[in-house]
Design an enzyme around this catalytic site. Sequence first.
Site, PDB file in Angstrom:
ATOM      1  CG  ASP A   1      -1.684   1.233   1.467  1.00  0.00           C
ATOM      2  OD1 ASP A   1      -1.906   1.963   0.482  1.00  0.00           O
ATOM      3  OD2 ASP A   1      -2.086   1.479   2.626  1.00  0.00           O
TER       4      ASP A   1
ATOM      5  CG  ASN B   1      -3.060   5.459  -1.005  1.00  0.00           C
ATOM      6  OD1 ASN B   1      -3.058   4.318  -0.531  1.00  0.00           O
ATOM      7  ND2 ASN B   1      -4.054   5.951  -1.698  1.00  0.00           N
TER       8      ASN B   1
ATOM      9  CG  ASP C   1      -5.938   3.148   0.693  1.00  0.00           C
ATOM     10  OD1 ASP C   1      -5.032   2.288   0.780  1.00  0.00           O
ATOM     11  OD2 ASP C   1      -6.570   3.367  -0.356  1.00  0.00           O
TER      12      ASP C   1
ATOM     13  CG  ASP D   1      -1.484   1.655  -3.621  1.00  0.00           C
ATOM     14  OD1 ASP D   1      -0.274   1.581  -3.920  1.00  0.00           O
ATOM     15  OD2 ASP D   1      -1.890   2.152  -2.544  1.00  0.00           O
TER      16      ASP D   1
ATOM     17  CG  ASP E   1     -12.399 -13.956 -14.310  1.00  0.00           C
ATOM     18  OD1 ASP E   1     -11.753 -14.567 -13.444  1.00  0.00           O
ATOM     19  OD2 ASP E   1     -13.594 -13.641 -14.170  1.00  0.00           O
TER      20      ASP E   1
ATOM     21  CD  GLU F   1     -10.786 -18.709 -13.356  1.00  0.00           C
ATOM     22  OE1 GLU F   1     -10.846 -18.969 -12.147  1.00  0.00           O
ATOM     23  OE2 GLU F   1     -11.570 -17.905 -13.898  1.00  0.00           O
TER      24      GLU F   1
HETATM   25  C1  GLC Z   1     -12.607 -16.167 -11.411  1.00  0.00           C
HETATM   26  C2  GLC Z   1     -11.726 -15.410 -10.461  1.00  0.00           C
HETATM   27  C3  GLC Z   1     -12.454 -15.252  -9.173  1.00  0.00           C
HETATM   28  C4  GLC Z   1     -13.712 -14.443  -9.433  1.00  0.00           C
HETATM   29  C5  GLC Z   1     -14.565 -15.106 -10.505  1.00  0.00           C
HETATM   30  C6  GLC Z   1     -15.640 -14.184 -11.014  1.00  0.00           C
HETATM   31  O1  GLC Z   1     -12.866 -17.456 -10.989  1.00  0.00           O
HETATM   32  O2  GLC Z   1     -10.496 -16.064 -10.325  1.00  0.00           O
HETATM   33  O3  GLC Z   1     -11.669 -14.627  -8.201  1.00  0.00           O
HETATM   34  O4  GLC Z   1     -14.463 -14.332  -8.250  1.00  0.00           O
HETATM   35  O5  GLC Z   1     -13.791 -15.451 -11.623  1.00  0.00           O
HETATM   36  O6  GLC Z   1     -15.093 -13.177 -11.810  1.00  0.00           O
HETATM   37 CA    CA Z   2      -3.618   2.128  -1.098  1.00  0.00          CA
END
Ligand code: GLC
Ligand code: CA
Length: 549
Positions: free
Chosen positions: A49, A51, A53, A57, A235, A293
């Site tokens: 991090d 900044n 918070d 980031d 994804d 994935e």
């Molecule tokens: C994939 C990601 C997971 C996310 C899901 C929905 O499986 O790795 O983290 O919640 O897709 O986007």
């Molecule tokens: Ca941050």
Amino acid sequence: MSGHKMKRGGMNSRQGGTGPGSARASARRPEPWWSSAVFYQVYPRSFADSNGDGIGDLDGLTARLEHLEQLGVDAIWINPVTVSPMADHGYDVADPRDVDPLFGGMAAIERLIAAAHQRGIKVTMDVVPNHTSSAHPWFQAALAGGPGSAARGRYFFRDGGGPDGALPPNNWESVFGGSAWTRVVEPDGTPRQWYLHLFDPEQPDLNWDHPDVFDDFEKTLRFWLEHGVDGFRIDVAHGMAKPPGLPDTQGVKTGVLRHSDDDPRFNHPSVHAIHRDIRTVVDDYPWAVTIGEVWVTDNVRWAEYLRPDELHLGFNFRLSKIDFDAGEIHDAIQNSLAATALESATPTWTLSNHDVGREVSRYGGGEIGLRRARAMAMVMLALPGAVFIYNGEELGLPDVQLPDEVLQDPTWERSGHTERGRDKCRVPIPWSGDTPPFGFSTCADTWLPMPQEWAALTVKKQRADPDSTLSFFRRALELRRARSEFDGGEIEWLDASRGRLIFRRRGGGLVCALNAGRRPMALPPGELILSSAPLVNDKLPRDAAAWLV
Ligand code: GLC
Ligand code: CA
């Protein structure tokens, strides 16, 4: 030192050949950069991090790149950092071509890409084609447009069942628990249509039959490639195509964060046309890699994604799903190699990620879990292909038992508090010092609390200790990239009996021995170059691995 800039050259066995075509051997192309790369997965909320918070980031990551250079990784994959309400921590994308201010905005990613490239580290980004955020302008237009509007055609809006349409349109369940349908209040103030979300209600599924969807995705791919990224992790790459008519599923085994190969909502054959379209775009940027994935276990169906005109790489989750058991490990490796061989593709290996619990805990936790995790890292790094290391794996971090009130993963609420979800493996990285937040942030109130015991696991402590897990990983990565014994795309089993696993890389000759049995194991012949635990009376103790050349 940035030795990884001088990767060994050499040819991939899949590009060679012994048939009549081998006369053209001199025309063989050199291996692409990713074919034996070590990818390091950064979960940006949890890395560093900048900044104060309490949330990681991109400038935090940029400031810590030295750690990754010293570790010796070739590339990073960053989980989503695009504009998002963060219902699923970035996997709910409201603008795919801008960086969320929480992560530092566009300027921060430009700084990151430049700094990473300067250190010889490639940058790959997550893209989320299956769904958008409910805050995306398209979804907002669909809500405002009402039933039958053109804007609803980009998603799956349907009337409900039952007399008042008060029942969901079909029996599909969300991967995060509960129904996969949410009913909307129409512009006239009455409840009517439902929309589909295989994940959270804030993640409406896109209709990939609508031409705007691919056109916009193409813009996103080109936008980031023009900004200098080296590729994408895609994804839910097996999820974009839904079965026509959205029929009820019958007798399919589902569960929270689980689906099986017979689930017709995933891996529909028409998804492959989408991947071919994606590939035609990415081929305009010959250096770029796509990694899907793909949660498909059947070898033949999984390998279909790796046909020459589809994805470059597919995630292979087999090692993340099994116990520390020699038979299971042997079968997982064999199956993985057999699957990629179907398409002459490059194997990939991963022990954990932001969705799957950390291996130290999966293998029993504590000292034994850590010993086994180190041993399995050596097995993974000895195999041909690309490797994915999840941030914190190089420190031997375990899962964290978090109290109920801090849990953030949507699965916790949606499962009616029966599934604790994935926060346990997303706790921020400990960098230095003796108390939380261990240099991760200047704010003690980090987005997930960090355990006091991690004082012993900080990067700073482990750097100074030659026997630490971090020092072990550095050494392993150094050997893997420097030594020609790691060459070649095939392995040969020398032993796979009574808890022992010994295999040899056919090309370079590296031998990897794993002792997952009860008794100490005599080492095979060769010069020992690394072991995950000290030898005892010249033997490899249980729950340990060794490399020999
Ligand atoms: C994939 C990601 C997971 C996310 C899901 C929905 O499986 O790795 O983290 O919640 O897709 O986007
Ligand atoms: Ca941050």
